[in-house]
Design a protein around this motif. Sequence first.
Motif, PDB file in Angstrom:
ATOM      1  N   CYS A  99      61.827  21.512   9.267  1.00  6.64           N
ATOM      2  CA  CYS A  99      60.987  20.931  10.316  1.00  6.64           C
ATOM      3  C   CYS A  99      61.044  21.803  11.570  1.00  6.64           C
ATOM      4  O   CYS A  99      62.111  22.252  11.979  1.00  6.64           O
ATOM      5  CB  CYS A  99      61.467  19.521  10.629  1.00  6.64           C
ATOM      6  N   LEU A 100      59.881  22.033  12.177  1.00  6.48           N
ATOM      7  CA  LEU A 100      59.786  22.830  13.400  1.00  6.48           C
ATOM      8  C   LEU A 100      59.988  21.987  14.655  1.00  6.48           C
ATOM      9  O   LEU A 100      60.006  22.526  15.759  1.00  6.48           O
ATOM     10  CB  LEU A 100      58.423  23.522  13.474  1.00  6.48           C
ATOM     11  N   ALA A 101      60.082  20.668  14.508  1.00 10.68           N
ATOM     12  CA  ALA A 101      60.250  19.738  15.628  1.00 10.68           C
ATOM     13  C   ALA A 101      59.143  19.887  16.661  1.00 10.68           C
ATOM     14  O   ALA A 101      59.360  19.738  17.860  1.00 10.68           O
ATOM     15  CB  ALA A 101      61.626  19.898  16.274  1.00 10.68           C
ATOM     16  N   CYS A 102      57.922  20.178  16.179  1.00 13.19           N
ATOM     17  CA  CYS A 102      56.795  20.371  17.093  1.00 13.19           C
ATOM     18  C   CYS A 102      56.135  19.042  17.479  1.00 13.19           C
ATOM     19  O   CYS A 102      55.411  18.961  18.465  1.00 13.19           O
ATOM     20  CB  CYS A 102      55.757  21.310  16.476  1.00 13.19           C
ATOM     21  N   GLY A 103      56.366  17.996  16.679  1.00  9.12           N
ATOM     22  CA  GLY A 103      55.812  16.679  16.970  1.00  9.12           C
ATOM     23  C   GLY A 103      54.334  16.523  16.665  1.00  9.12           C
ATOM     24  O   GLY A 103      53.756  15.460  16.916  1.00  9.12           O
ATOM     25  N   LEU A 110      48.572  14.297  14.112  1.00 11.34           N
ATOM     26  CA  LEU A 110      47.707  14.682  12.994  1.00 11.34           C
ATOM     27  C   LEU A 110      47.851  13.781  11.762  1.00 11.34           C
ATOM     28  O   LEU A 110      46.983  13.778  10.901  1.00 11.34           O
ATOM     29  CB  LEU A 110      47.999  16.128  12.581  1.00 11.34           C
ATOM     30  N   GLY A 111      48.978  13.077  11.657  1.00  8.57           N
ATOM     31  CA  GLY A 111      49.228  12.271  10.464  1.00  8.57           C
ATOM     32  C   GLY A 111      49.705  13.090   9.283  1.00  8.57           C
ATOM     33  O   GLY A 111      49.813  12.594   8.167  1.00  8.57           O
ATOM     34  N   GLN A 112      49.990  14.355   9.518  1.00  9.17           N
ATOM     35  CA  GLN A 112      50.539  15.234   8.480  1.00  9.17           C
ATOM     36  C   GLN A 112      51.235  16.415   9.141  1.00  9.17           C
ATOM     37  O   GLN A 112      51.046  16.668  10.328  1.00  9.17           O
ATOM     38  CB  GLN A 112      49.452  15.720   7.532  1.00  9.17           C
ATOM     39  N   CYS A 113      52.007  17.143   8.357  1.00 14.74           N
ATOM     40  CA  CYS A 113      52.743  18.295   8.880  1.00 14.74           C
ATOM     41  C   CYS A 113      51.797  19.469   9.124  1.00 14.74           C
ATOM     42  O   CYS A 113      50.903  19.733   8.318  1.00 14.74           O
ATOM     43  CB  CYS A 113      53.834  18.693   7.893  1.00 14.74           C
ATOM     44  N   VAL A 114      52.015  20.162  10.226  1.00 13.82           N
ATOM     45  CA  VAL A 114      51.167  21.310  10.573  1.00 13.82           C
ATOM     46  C   VAL A 114      51.359  22.485   9.618  1.00 13.82           C
ATOM     47  O   VAL A 114      50.502  23.367   9.554  1.00 13.82           O
ATOM     48  CB  VAL A 114      51.407  21.816  12.023  1.00 13.82           C
ATOM     49  N   LEU A 115      52.447  22.511   8.882  1.00 12.70           N
ATOM     50  CA  LEU A 115      52.703  23.648   8.002  1.00 12.70           C
ATOM     51  C   LEU A 115      51.791  23.660   6.773  1.00 12.70           C
ATOM     52  O   LEU A 115      51.638  24.686   6.134  1.00 12.70           O
ATOM     53  CB  LEU A 115      54.176  23.690   7.590  1.00 12.70           C
ATOM     54  N   VAL A 133      53.356  22.185   0.397  1.00 11.45           N
ATOM     55  CA  VAL A 133      53.618  21.231  -0.679  1.00 11.45           C
ATOM     56  C   VAL A 133      54.041  19.855  -0.154  1.00 11.45           C
ATOM     57  O   VAL A 133      53.810  18.843  -0.818  1.00 11.45           O
ATOM     58  CB  VAL A 133      54.663  21.819  -1.662  1.00 11.45           C
ATOM     59  N   VAL A 134      54.628  19.808   1.032  1.00 13.86           N
ATOM     60  CA  VAL A 134      55.044  18.526   1.605  1.00 13.86           C
ATOM     61  C   VAL A 134      53.820  17.633   1.822  1.00 13.86           C
ATOM     62  O   VAL A 134      53.822  16.461   1.441  1.00 13.86           O
ATOM     63  CB  VAL A 134      55.838  18.718   2.914  1.00 13.86           C
ATOM     64  N   ASN A 135      52.764  18.174   2.400  1.00 15.62           N
ATOM     65  CA  ASN A 135      51.551  17.383   2.617  1.00 15.62           C
ATOM     66  C   ASN A 135      50.932  16.933   1.299  1.00 15.62           C
ATOM     67  O   ASN A 135      50.408  15.822   1.201  1.00 15.62           O
ATOM     68  CB  ASN A 135      50.526  18.165   3.436  1.00 15.62           C
ATOM     69  N   LYS A 136      50.993  17.781   0.291  1.00 12.81           N
ATOM     70  CA  LYS A 136      50.460  17.400  -1.037  1.00 12.81           C
ATOM     71  C   LYS A 136      51.234  16.211  -1.596  1.00 12.81           C
ATOM     72  O   LYS A 136      50.642  15.281  -2.145  1.00 12.81           O
ATOM     73  CB  LYS A 136      50.527  18.587  -1.998  1.00 12.81           C
ATOM     74  N   TYR A 183      59.801  12.780   7.970  1.00 15.32           N
ATOM     75  CA  TYR A 183      59.464  12.883   9.388  1.00 15.32           C
ATOM     76  C   TYR A 183      57.955  12.871   9.610  1.00 15.32           C
ATOM     77  O   TYR A 183      57.466  12.261  10.559  1.00 15.32           O
ATOM     78  CB  TYR A 183      60.079  14.157   9.985  1.00 15.32           C
ATOM     79  N   SER A 184      57.207  13.519   8.731  1.00 18.11           N
ATOM     80  CA  SER A 184      55.772  13.691   8.980  1.00 18.11           C
ATOM     81  C   SER A 184      54.891  12.610   8.362  1.00 18.11           C
ATOM     82  O   SER A 184      53.779  12.376   8.828  1.00 18.11           O
ATOM     83  CB  SER A 184      55.309  15.060   8.466  1.00 18.11           C
TER      84      SER A 184
END
Length: 196
Positions: free
Chosen positions: A47-51, A56-61, A64-67, A102-103
């Motif tokens: 986690c980048l801890a960007c918040g 967004l309701g999902q991770c900015v990266l 595979v986590v969002n999938k 977290y996301s």
Amino acid sequence: MKVLLINGSPHKEGSTYTALREMADALEEKGVETEIFHIGTKPISGCLACGQCAKLGQCVLGDVVNKAVDKAKNCDGLVFGAPVHYASPCGSMVSFMDRFFYSAPSDVYKFKPAACITVAAHAGATATYDMMNKYLGIDSMLMVPSIYWNMAYGDNAEQVKNDKKGMRIMRTLGINMAWMLEVLDNAKKNGIKIPY
């Protein structure tokens, strides 16, 4: 009803998959649909801890986590499986679980039945199991029990298949999760709501 089983091993059909497959077979015998989702072998950032996920309701990266989160939205139960690396889950699975929990919006996991399983060649399974279960406990998931801690032993898939106690643990875990899903479905049909 459907359960998503997440395979956190770098080996798509290795020891961890074998344990997850035993659980999935038990679930399917009880009429529960399953999907085993492999996190793959590409590096997974912590986690980048960007918040930004809160907005967004999902991770900015966008990996595979969002999938996995998208798949989990349509599932009634979740299972997280990881091999033991140096007496803890493999690093990619730790990063995956950090970012998954977290996301993801809380309705993706809150009050869903869940379990963590681990596979070890020799030692470190209890430390890994403890570490993984902390994710479930902090996020209001309903931990599904088995007849012992959810671990199996073996250096490879064949050895895990021959771990009779480990396979019995996985099969019982599948049966217990199917039962818990049925209980929750009946509660919902009878107007019993989740606490919050």
